[in-house]
Design a protein around this motif. Structure first.
Motif, PDB file in Angstrom:
ATOM      1  N   ALA A  46      28.709 -38.975  21.481  1.00 20.13           N
ATOM      2  CA  ALA A  46      27.945 -39.556  22.438  1.00 20.13           C
ATOM      3  C   ALA A  46      26.630 -38.990  22.820  1.00 20.13           C
ATOM      4  O   ALA A  46      26.479 -37.840  22.797  1.00 20.13           O
ATOM      5  CB  ALA A  46      28.805 -39.479  23.901  1.00 20.13           C
ATOM      6  N   ARG A  47      25.610 -40.169  22.823  1.00 19.24           N
ATOM      7  CA  ARG A  47      24.421 -39.330  22.951  1.00 19.24           C
ATOM      8  C   ARG A  47      23.728 -39.798  24.767  1.00 19.24           C
ATOM      9  O   ARG A  47      23.905 -41.203  24.871  1.00 19.24           O
ATOM     10  CB  ARG A  47      23.316 -40.107  22.243  1.00 19.24           C
ATOM     11  N   LEU A  48      23.594 -38.712  25.325  1.00 17.73           N
ATOM     12  CA  LEU A  48      23.394 -38.745  26.979  1.00 17.73           C
ATOM     13  C   LEU A  48      22.221 -38.356  27.094  1.00 17.73           C
ATOM     14  O   LEU A  48      21.598 -37.355  26.581  1.00 17.73           O
ATOM     15  CB  LEU A  48      24.510 -38.269  27.443  1.00 17.73           C
ATOM     16  N   TYR A  49      21.468 -38.926  28.215  1.00 14.35           N
ATOM     17  CA  TYR A  49      20.161 -38.599  28.651  1.00 14.35           C
ATOM     18  C   TYR A  49      20.247 -38.179  30.051  1.00 14.35           C
ATOM     19  O   TYR A  49      20.611 -38.935  30.811  1.00 14.35           O
ATOM     20  CB  TYR A  49      19.132 -39.790  28.296  1.00 14.35           C
ATOM     21  N   PHE A  50      19.584 -36.994  30.197  1.00 11.24           N
ATOM     22  CA  PHE A  50      19.540 -36.229  31.556  1.00 11.24           C
ATOM     23  C   PHE A  50      18.221 -35.686  31.933  1.00 11.24           C
ATOM     24  O   PHE A  50      17.253 -35.800  31.015  1.00 11.24           O
ATOM     25  CB  PHE A  50      20.634 -35.007  31.712  1.00 11.24           C
ATOM     26  N   ALA A  51      17.799 -35.674  33.263  1.00 10.59           N
ATOM     27  CA  ALA A  51      16.499 -35.165  33.427  1.00 10.59           C
ATOM     28  C   ALA A  51      16.478 -33.641  33.388  1.00 10.59           C
ATOM     29  O   ALA A  51      17.491 -33.047  33.397  1.00 10.59           O
ATOM     30  CB  ALA A  51      16.405 -35.279  35.261  1.00 10.59           C
ATOM     31  N   VAL A  52      15.228 -33.250  33.160  1.00  6.50           N
ATOM     32  CA  VAL A  52      14.920 -31.914  32.973  1.00  6.50           C
ATOM     33  C   VAL A  52      13.444 -31.634  34.241  1.00  6.50           C
ATOM     34  O   VAL A  52      12.921 -32.909  34.322  1.00  6.50           O
ATOM     35  CB  VAL A  52      14.780 -31.371  31.856  1.00  6.50           C
ATOM     36  N   VAL A  53      13.136 -30.681  34.131  1.00 12.02           N
ATOM     37  CA  VAL A  53      11.736 -30.594  34.971  1.00 12.02           C
ATOM     38  C   VAL A  53      10.708 -31.313  34.193  1.00 12.02           C
ATOM     39  O   VAL A  53       9.790 -31.769  35.174  1.00 12.02           O
ATOM     40  CB  VAL A  53      11.697 -29.052  35.357  1.00 12.02           C
ATOM     41  N   THR A  54      10.630 -31.446  33.080  1.00 12.69           N
ATOM     42  CA  THR A  54       9.619 -31.858  32.364  1.00 12.69           C
ATOM     43  C   THR A  54       9.753 -33.405  32.157  1.00 12.69           C
ATOM     44  O   THR A  54       8.903 -33.848  31.308  1.00 12.69           O
ATOM     45  CB  THR A  54       9.377 -31.195  30.877  1.00 12.69           C
ATOM     46  N   GLY A  55      10.910 -34.073  32.663  1.00 12.38           N
ATOM     47  CA  GLY A  55      11.170 -35.566  32.113  1.00 12.38           C
ATOM     48  C   GLY A  55      12.681 -35.626  31.901  1.00 12.38           C
ATOM     49  O   GLY A  55      13.406 -35.494  32.643  1.00 12.38           O
ATOM     50  N   VAL A  56      12.921 -36.399  30.741  1.00 12.05           N
ATOM     51  CA  VAL A  56      14.206 -36.814  30.079  1.00 12.05           C
ATOM     52  C   VAL A  56      14.372 -36.308  28.929  1.00 12.05           C
ATOM     53  O   VAL A  56      13.719 -36.535  27.997  1.00 12.05           O
ATOM     54  CB  VAL A  56      14.471 -38.270  30.343  1.00 12.05           C
ATOM     55  N   ILE A  57      15.529 -35.755  28.464  1.00 12.85           N
ATOM     56  CA  ILE A  57      15.666 -35.345  27.179  1.00 12.85           C
ATOM     57  C   ILE A  57      17.262 -35.821  26.968  1.00 12.85           C
ATOM     58  O   ILE A  57      18.219 -36.002  27.613  1.00 12.85           O
ATOM     59  CB  ILE A  57      15.704 -33.958  26.811  1.00 12.85           C
ATOM     60  N   GLY A  58      17.619 -35.957  25.754  1.00 14.00           N
ATOM     61  CA  GLY A  58      18.833 -36.448  25.239  1.00 14.00           C
ATOM     62  C   GLY A  58      19.625 -35.142  24.759  1.00 14.00           C
ATOM     63  O   GLY A  58      19.212 -34.171  24.278  1.00 14.00           O
ATOM     64  N   THR A  59      21.055 -35.402  24.788  1.00 12.16           N
ATOM     65  CA  THR A  59      22.045 -34.392  24.533  1.00 12.16           C
ATOM     66  C   THR A  59      22.896 -35.105  23.991  1.00 12.16           C
ATOM     67  O   THR A  59      23.507 -36.211  24.200  1.00 12.16           O
ATOM     68  CB  THR A  59      22.331 -33.517  25.658  1.00 12.16           C
ATOM     69  N   SER A  60      24.021 -34.334  22.895  1.00 13.12           N
ATOM     70  CA  SER A  60      25.054 -34.993  22.284  1.00 13.12           C
ATOM     71  C   SER A  60      26.241 -34.359  22.622  1.00 13.12           C
ATOM     72  O   SER A  60      26.348 -32.830  22.904  1.00 13.12           O
ATOM     73  CB  SER A  60      24.593 -34.861  20.999  1.00 13.12           C
ATOM     74  N   ARG A  61      27.432 -34.974  22.776  1.00 10.68           N
ATOM     75  CA  ARG A  61      28.620 -34.491  23.227  1.00 10.68           C
ATOM     76  C   ARG A  61      29.610 -35.251  22.137  1.00 10.68           C
ATOM     77  O   ARG A  61      29.648 -36.311  21.739  1.00 10.68           O
ATOM     78  CB  ARG A  61      29.532 -35.134  24.621  1.00 10.68           C
ATOM     79  N   PRO A  62      30.424 -34.037  21.577  1.00 12.70           N
ATOM     80  CA  PRO A  62      31.418 -34.762  20.592  1.00 12.70           C
ATOM     81  C   PRO A  62      32.410 -35.791  21.191  1.00 12.70           C
ATOM     82  O   PRO A  62      32.617 -35.712  22.416  1.00 12.70           O
ATOM     83  CB  PRO A  62      32.175 -33.412  20.156  1.00 12.70           C
ATOM     84  N   ALA A  63      32.778 -36.664  20.076  1.00  9.90           N
ATOM     85  CA  ALA A  63      33.680 -37.809  20.894  1.00  9.90           C
ATOM     86  C   ALA A  63      34.656 -37.861  19.825  1.00  9.90           C
ATOM     87  O   ALA A  63      34.611 -37.593  18.513  1.00  9.90           O
ATOM     88  CB  ALA A  63      32.714 -39.114  20.820  1.00  9.90           C
ATOM     89  N   ASP A  64      35.888 -38.732  20.071  1.00 11.33           N
ATOM     90  CA  ASP A  64      37.012 -38.905  19.496  1.00 11.33           C
ATOM     91  C   ASP A  64      36.618 -39.924  18.388  1.00 11.33           C
ATOM     92  O   ASP A  64      37.562 -40.402  17.285  1.00 11.33           O
ATOM     93  CB  ASP A  64      38.174 -39.041  19.953  1.00 11.33           C
ATOM     94  N   GLY A  65      35.831 -41.139  18.746  1.00  5.98           N
ATOM     95  CA  GLY A  65      35.476 -42.175  17.829  1.00  5.98           C
ATOM     96  C   GLY A  65      34.103 -42.580  18.178  1.00  5.98           C
ATOM     97  O   GLY A  65      33.488 -42.009  19.045  1.00  5.98           O
ATOM     98  N   PRO A  66      33.991 -44.061  17.794  1.00  3.27           N
ATOM     99  CA  PRO A  66      32.633 -44.524  18.354  1.00  3.27           C
ATOM    100  C   PRO A  66      32.475 -44.679  19.561  1.00  3.27           C
ATOM    101  O   PRO A  66      33.305 -44.937  20.213  1.00  3.27           O
ATOM    102  CB  PRO A  66      32.645 -45.878  17.634  1.00  3.27           C
ATOM    103  N   VAL A  67      31.177 -44.358  20.291  1.00  3.62           N
ATOM    104  CA  VAL A  67      31.164 -44.554  21.710  1.00  3.62           C
ATOM    105  C   VAL A  67      30.245 -45.781  22.009  1.00  3.62           C
ATOM    106  O   VAL A  67      28.907 -45.758  21.404  1.00  3.62           O
ATOM    107  CB  VAL A  67      30.255 -43.032  22.107  1.00  3.62           C
ATOM    108  N   THR A  68      30.752 -46.562  22.864  1.00  3.79           N
ATOM    109  CA  THR A  68      29.943 -47.945  23.045  1.00  3.79           C
ATOM    110  C   THR A  68      29.139 -47.410  24.340  1.00  3.79           C
ATOM    111  O   THR A  68      29.233 -46.667  25.073  1.00  3.79           O
ATOM    112  CB  THR A  68      30.926 -48.734  23.723  1.00  3.79           C
ATOM    113  N   ALA A  69      28.037 -48.432  24.585  1.00  5.63           N
ATOM    114  CA  ALA A  69      26.871 -48.190  25.633  1.00  5.63           C
ATOM    115  C   ALA A  69      27.835 -48.101  26.836  1.00  5.63           C
ATOM    116  O   ALA A  69      27.305 -47.350  27.816  1.00  5.63           O
ATOM    117  CB  ALA A  69      26.171 -49.519  25.406  1.00  5.63           C
TER     118      ALA A  69
END
Length: 166
Positions: A46-69
Motif C-alpha cells: 500500500a502506498r500511503l502519503y503522510f505529512a512531515v515538517v517539510t511537506g508530504v512524503i509517501g511510504t509503503s506498507r506490505p500488503a497481502d494482495g492488490p491495494v485498491t484506492a
C-alpha cells in the motif's frame, strides 16, 4: 625531485583537508529506493502519503494482495503506524474515523466523500488524500499522475485533482 615533493604535499594537504568534516544527521528527502523484491518478501504494498515538517512524503506498507484506492485511503486515515511516527510522519487531515468516508472509483477516477468542508482542509491534507488514492489500484490502468481525484464534503467539491508526488 621537486615534482615528487609537490605531488606528495598536494596529496597530504588533500587528505588533511577532510579531517575537519563533522558528521550530519540523516536528512529525509524523497521516497526510499525501490527495486527488485528480495525472495520471500511480499510482492504487494500500500502506498500511503503522510505529512512531515517539510511537506508530504509517501511510504509503503506490505500488503497481502492488490491495494485498491479505497483500501489505501481508509488505511491512511487511521494514521501513521509506530515506525512511521518515529520517522516524524503524521496526518494533517483531522478525521478520527474512516467510517464516515465514502470512496468510489471509476476508470481513471476516484471520488472521496468526507464528513467535513473540503474547502477548508489544508493543502497538505488534500495532497495526502489525492496521492494516496492515485498511487494505489484504480480501474482503467492509468499512471498515478493521470488519475483524477474529486474531494467532496460540506457542500463543496474539488474536482480534477492530480497527485504531484512520486
Amino acid at each position: 625531485m621537486r615534482a615528487r615533493r609537490a605531488s606528495a604535499a598536494v596529496l597530504l594537504l588533500g587528505t588533511l583537508a577532510g579531517c575537519g568534516i563533522e558528521p550530519t544527521e540523516v536528512i529525509e528527502f524523497g521516497q526510499p529506493a525501490t527495486g527488485v523484491h528480495q525472495p520471500g518478501a511480499p510482492g504487494w504494498e500500500a502506498r500511503l502519503y503522510f505529512a512531515v515538517v517539510t511537506g508530504v512524503i509517501g511510504t509503503s506498507r506490505p500488503a497481502d494482495g492488490p491495494v485498491t484506492a479505497e483500501d489505501a485511503v481508509r488505511l491512511m486515515l487511521k494514521g501513521p503506524n509506530e515506525a512511521e511516527r518515529t520517522r516524524g510522519l503524521y496526518s494533517d487531515i483531522g478525521i478520527r474515523s474512516e467510517a464516515d468516508v465514502r470512496v468510489t472509483t471509476a476508470s481513471g477516477r476516484v471520488e472521496i466523500g468526507l464528513p467535513l468542508d473540503v474547502g477548508r482542509i489544508s493543502r497538505t491534507a488534500r495532497t495526502q488524500l489525492v496521492c494516496t488514492a492515485a498511487h494505489n489500484q484504480v480501474p482503467g490502468g492509468l499512471p498515478w499522475n493521470r488519475v483524477k481525484v474529486t474531494l467532496s464534503g460540506g457542500g463543496k467539491r474539488l474536482d480534477g485533482l492530480e497527485c504531484d508526488r512520486v
